[in-house]
Scaffold this motif. Structure first.
Motif, PDB file in Angstrom:
ATOM      1  N   CYS A 103       0.838  -1.222   0.000  1.00 15.05           N
ATOM      2  CA  CYS A 103       0.000   0.000   0.000  1.00 15.05           C
ATOM      3  C   CYS A 103       0.860   1.254   0.000  1.00 15.05           C
ATOM      4  O   CYS A 103       0.690   2.139   0.843  1.00 15.05           O
ATOM      5  N   ILE A 104       1.821   1.310  -0.911  1.00 19.48           N
ATOM      6  CA  ILE A 104       2.768   2.424  -0.959  1.00 19.48           C
ATOM      7  C   ILE A 104       2.010   3.751  -0.970  1.00 19.48           C
ATOM      8  O   ILE A 104       1.111   3.963  -1.771  1.00 19.48           O
ATOM      9  N   GLY A 105       2.366   4.618  -0.054  1.00 17.47           N
ATOM     10  CA  GLY A 105       1.734   5.918   0.049  1.00 17.47           C
ATOM     11  C   GLY A 105       0.656   5.995   1.113  1.00 17.47           C
ATOM     12  O   GLY A 105       0.344   7.069   1.602  1.00 17.47           O
ATOM     13  N   CYS A 106       0.062   4.856   1.468  1.00 15.31           N
ATOM     14  CA  CYS A 106      -0.999   4.881   2.483  1.00 15.31           C
ATOM     15  C   CYS A 106      -0.923   3.680   3.427  1.00 15.31           C
ATOM     16  O   CYS A 106      -1.893   3.353   4.098  1.00 15.31           O
ATOM     17  N   GLU A 107       0.247   3.043   3.504  1.00 17.33           N
ATOM     18  CA  GLU A 107       0.397   1.861   4.351  1.00 17.33           C
ATOM     19  C   GLU A 107       0.119   2.162   5.820  1.00 17.33           C
ATOM     20  O   GLU A 107      -0.536   1.382   6.508  1.00 17.33           O
TER      21      GLU A 107
END
Length: 102
Positions: free
Chosen positions: A32-36
């Motif tokens: 979830c790159i950016g919202c992990e």
């Protein structure tokens, strides 16, 4: 409405704290790159809190302590590492320096 607002606030605070710790220790996102941080905080907040505690404290050497600023006994001095932006990549591999004040 109040329960929903409290949940959103807790997810926000937990996600921001996790993001700060990841940046401080140069830990990359894996999914979830950016919202992990928000995703993990939403799905399993207790797991996130335990992970942050294990990563930022030296609990193998010192027992955890309630009602302290660090979660460790008061006699344990904590050295916060400098921001990764100011370090060489090789310096990031060094362990967190924890010593006993006498």
């Amino acid at each position: 409405v109040l329960n929903g607002s409290l949940f959103v606030y807790l997810v926000f605070v937990t996600g921001r704290t996790r993001s700060f710790i990841r940046r401080r220790y140069a830990i990359p996102e894996e999914r979830c790159i950016g919202c992990e941080d928000v995703c993990v905080s939403t799905l399993c907040s207790p797991c996130v809190v335990m992970q942050m505690g294990r990563h930022t404290g030296n609990y193998e050497t010192y027992r955890g302590a309630c009602f302290t600023n660090t979660g460790l006994p008061d006699h344990v001095a904590i050295t916060i590492p400098p921001s990764p932006d100011t370090l060489d990549r090789s310096e990031l591999d060094q362990p967190l320096n924890v010593s006993i004040m006498r």
